[in-house]
Design a protein around this motif. Structure first.
Motif, PDB file in Angstrom:
ATOM      1  N   SER A 131       0.832  -1.198   0.000  1.00 32.00           N
ATOM      2  CA  SER A 131       0.000   0.000   0.000  1.00 32.00           C
ATOM      3  C   SER A 131       0.870   1.254   0.000  1.00 32.00           C
ATOM      4  N   LYS A 132       2.065   1.140   0.551  1.00 30.30           N
ATOM      5  CA  LYS A 132       3.006   2.278   0.485  1.00 30.30           C
ATOM      6  C   LYS A 132       3.584   2.414  -0.940  1.00 30.30           C
ATOM      7  N   TRP A 133       3.967   1.310  -1.538  1.00 25.47           N
ATOM      8  CA  TRP A 133       4.606   1.360  -2.870  1.00 25.47           C
ATOM      9  C   TRP A 133       3.681   1.953  -3.922  1.00 25.47           C
ATOM     10  N   GLN A 134       2.370   1.732  -3.728  1.00 23.46           N
ATOM     11  CA  GLN A 134       1.410   2.282  -4.698  1.00 23.46           C
ATOM     12  C   GLN A 134       1.530   3.786  -4.839  1.00 23.46           C
ATOM     13  N   GLN A 135       1.979   4.417  -3.749  1.00 26.57           N
ATOM     14  CA  GLN A 135       2.095   5.888  -3.751  1.00 26.57           C
ATOM     15  C   GLN A 135       3.453   6.341  -4.288  1.00 26.57           C
ATOM     16  N   MET A 136       4.333   5.401  -4.588  1.00 25.84           N
ATOM     17  CA  MET A 136       5.699   5.789  -4.961  1.00 25.84           C
ATOM     18  C   MET A 136       5.888   5.720  -6.474  1.00 25.84           C
ATOM     19  N   ASN A 389       0.391 -12.801  -7.779  1.00 31.59           N
ATOM     20  CA  ASN A 389      -1.057 -12.725  -7.554  1.00 31.59           C
ATOM     21  C   ASN A 389      -1.555 -11.477  -6.841  1.00 31.59           C
ATOM     22  N   GLN A 390      -0.690 -10.757  -6.175  1.00 29.58           N
ATOM     23  CA  GLN A 390      -1.196  -9.679  -5.314  1.00 29.58           C
ATOM     24  C   GLN A 390      -0.872  -8.286  -5.845  1.00 29.58           C
ATOM     25  N   LYS A 424      -6.573  -5.833  -5.121  1.00 26.53           N
ATOM     26  CA  LYS A 424      -7.441  -6.066  -3.944  1.00 26.53           C
ATOM     27  C   LYS A 424      -8.321  -7.267  -4.244  1.00 26.53           C
ATOM     28  N   LYS A 425      -8.384  -8.198  -3.277  1.00 25.70           N
ATOM     29  CA  LYS A 425      -9.211  -9.385  -3.537  1.00 25.70           C
ATOM     30  C   LYS A 425     -10.414  -9.394  -2.602  1.00 25.70           C
TER      31      LYS A 425
END
Ligand code: HEM
Length: 425
Positions: A131-136, A389-390, A424-425
């Motif tokens: 969730s942090k990497w998504q912002q980077m 997968n994630q 997101k699953k």
């Protein structure tokens, strides 16, 4: 034991010259394998660090190397490695009953429940990181994974870690394994890091013993603080600290295998499809092939315990002997097309104590085989599941090559990811 006299022993193939430490440093992971090929021999004699040394590789050599009647570990590691990678008085340099007893301490935390708890923690830390990497804009995978693993390792080991200290502790634990062969400033930063982490961990061991903190019973910090040696004594604080670090440091080092896991997925995109199936077995095979194929720990060292003869070669007491781990994992006698990345080779593979040895060979309890091999495989599988997968991500143009010389080898760009998106699953 086989006994031989001078007359029925053979001369070992022998590398001419005064000293070959420089060739070893120049040829790195390939040094032993190159000479095994040119001598057409599983074994040869050379001179390293100013002394006679024997190098060997392959299944039979590994079996001999792990025979505790033949080899010992006390004083086998060069001092600079003890000062950075290992630490003093740790399990790596023990022999006989003392080693067996200390090793049981390590293996006692590797229970199925212990490994399940490790997997749960690793999963949680991966999710937080994603969730942090998504912002980077850019994620330097190697650096970020070291941090995931530092948090994971400390939590699993019962070691309290303040948020403000995460970066420093990650950096220090990594400096210990990033610098074992280094000379000059890198060597000193490895030593400095070890001193600093040993001091911190020693204080924590003292706090456990005087009741100031009470980590859960099944954690390394708790177990190692209260472990009694064969005489019934607690370990001295420094040794207990070294042994807890022997859990934390190598967990952070799994970041190297995880970098290679990402690299393999990138270079062999067809593998990703096979991994998308719910077949757990393929993930296991893939991880095993990553551990076999990529360079990590080049060789292990021991000293001849007492004179013996093996395959008609004479080994003299005290001779430094190196077993080639990388070369054994790439030995054409054992592996078909060893230089091709092919997880399928593990399909019906029944395992062998002496031919697949990325983390050492032989038995966990009786010998020095890596105590953390199951930990490594489980942490790699959790990480692989995240890659496949994630999350979605891109790997922009960069220098993904890696050295076959510097130890440990890490892809030059450390694998940069962009456009990371958590699924997101
Ligand atoms: C990151 C990947 C890893 C690699 C490539 C690796 C490799 C190795 C190797 C080559 C040895 C020496 C084997 C020998 O002396 O014969 C070793 C020993 C050891 N490893 Fe690992 N290891 C890894 C991860 C781990 C982890 C995650 C842990 C702990 C959780 C761990 C704990 C140990 C310990 C305690 C020893 C000493 C065993 C003894 O002397 O009896 N290692 N490892």
């Amino acid at each position: 034991m086989e006994m031989g006299t001078m007359s029925d022993t053979n001369q070992m193939p022998h590398e001419e010259g005064i000293d070959h430490t420089l060739s070893l440093m120049r040829e790195g992971y390939m040094y032993i394998l190159n000479r095994r090929h040119s001598f057409s021999s599983e074994i040869f004699e050379t001179r390293l660090l100013g002394k006679k040394a024997i190098c060997m590789g392959g299944r039979a050599a590994a079996e001999a190397f792990y025979d505790t009647e033949k080899f010992k570990r006390k004083d086998a590691a060069p001092n600079r490695v003890v000062q950075t990678l290992f630490g003093k008085n740790g399990v790596q340099a023990l022999d006989g009953q003392e080693h067996k007893h200390r090793k049981e301490m390590f293996m006692s935390i590797m229970s199925p429940e212990g490994l399940q708890s490790l997997k749960d923690i690793t999963n949680k830390q991966w999710k937080l990181a994603l969730s942090k990497w998504q912002q980077m804009d850019e994620v330097v995978l190697y650096d970020e994974v070291k941090e995931i693993l530092c948090r994971t390792a400390c939590q699993w080991a019962g070691v309290p870690l303040e948020e403000d200290d995460v970066k420093k502790v990650t950096k220090d634990l990594a400096a210990m394994f990033e610098s074992p062969a280094a000379v000059g400033p890198n060597h000193w930063s490895g030593r400095h890091a070890r001193n600093s982490v040993e001091k911190w961990m020693g204080e924590l061991v003292d706090k456990v013993r005087n009741g100031e903190i009470n980590p859960p019973e099944d954690t390394a910090l708790h177990r190692f603080s209260w472990y009694r040696d064969l005489e019934g004594n607690l370990l001295d604080t420094e040794t207990a600290s070294v042994e807890v670090i022997n859990i934390l440091r190598p967990i952070v080092a799994i970041a190297i295998f995880i970098n290679f896991t990402a690299l393999a997925l990138h270079h062999y995109p067809e593998e990703r499809k096979k991994l998308k199936t719910p077949d757990e077995k393929y993930a296991q095979m893939f991880v095993q092939e990553v551990r076999r194929f990529y360079p990590f720990f080049p060789f292990v060292a021991a000293l001849v315990k007492k004179d013996f003869t093996w395959n008609n070669y004479k080994f003299e007491e005290g001779t430094l002997t190196l077993l080639d781990l990388y070369g054994t994992n790439h030995d054409p006698e054992i592996w078909e097309n060893p230089d091709i990345f092919n997880p399928e080779r593990f399909t019906d593979w029944e395992g062998s104590l002496f031919s697949f040895i990325p983390q050492g060979g032989g038995d966990y309890f009786m010998g020095h085989r890596c105590a953390g091999e199951w930990v490594t495989v489980e942490v790699m599988k959790v990480s692989l599941d995240h890659f496949v997968n994630q999350m979605e991500y891109e790997i922009p143009d960069q220098d993904l090559s890696f050295s076959m010389v510097s130890v440990p080898s890490i892809p030059h760009s450390k694998v940069v990811l962009t456009h990371v998106k958590q699924i997101k699953k």
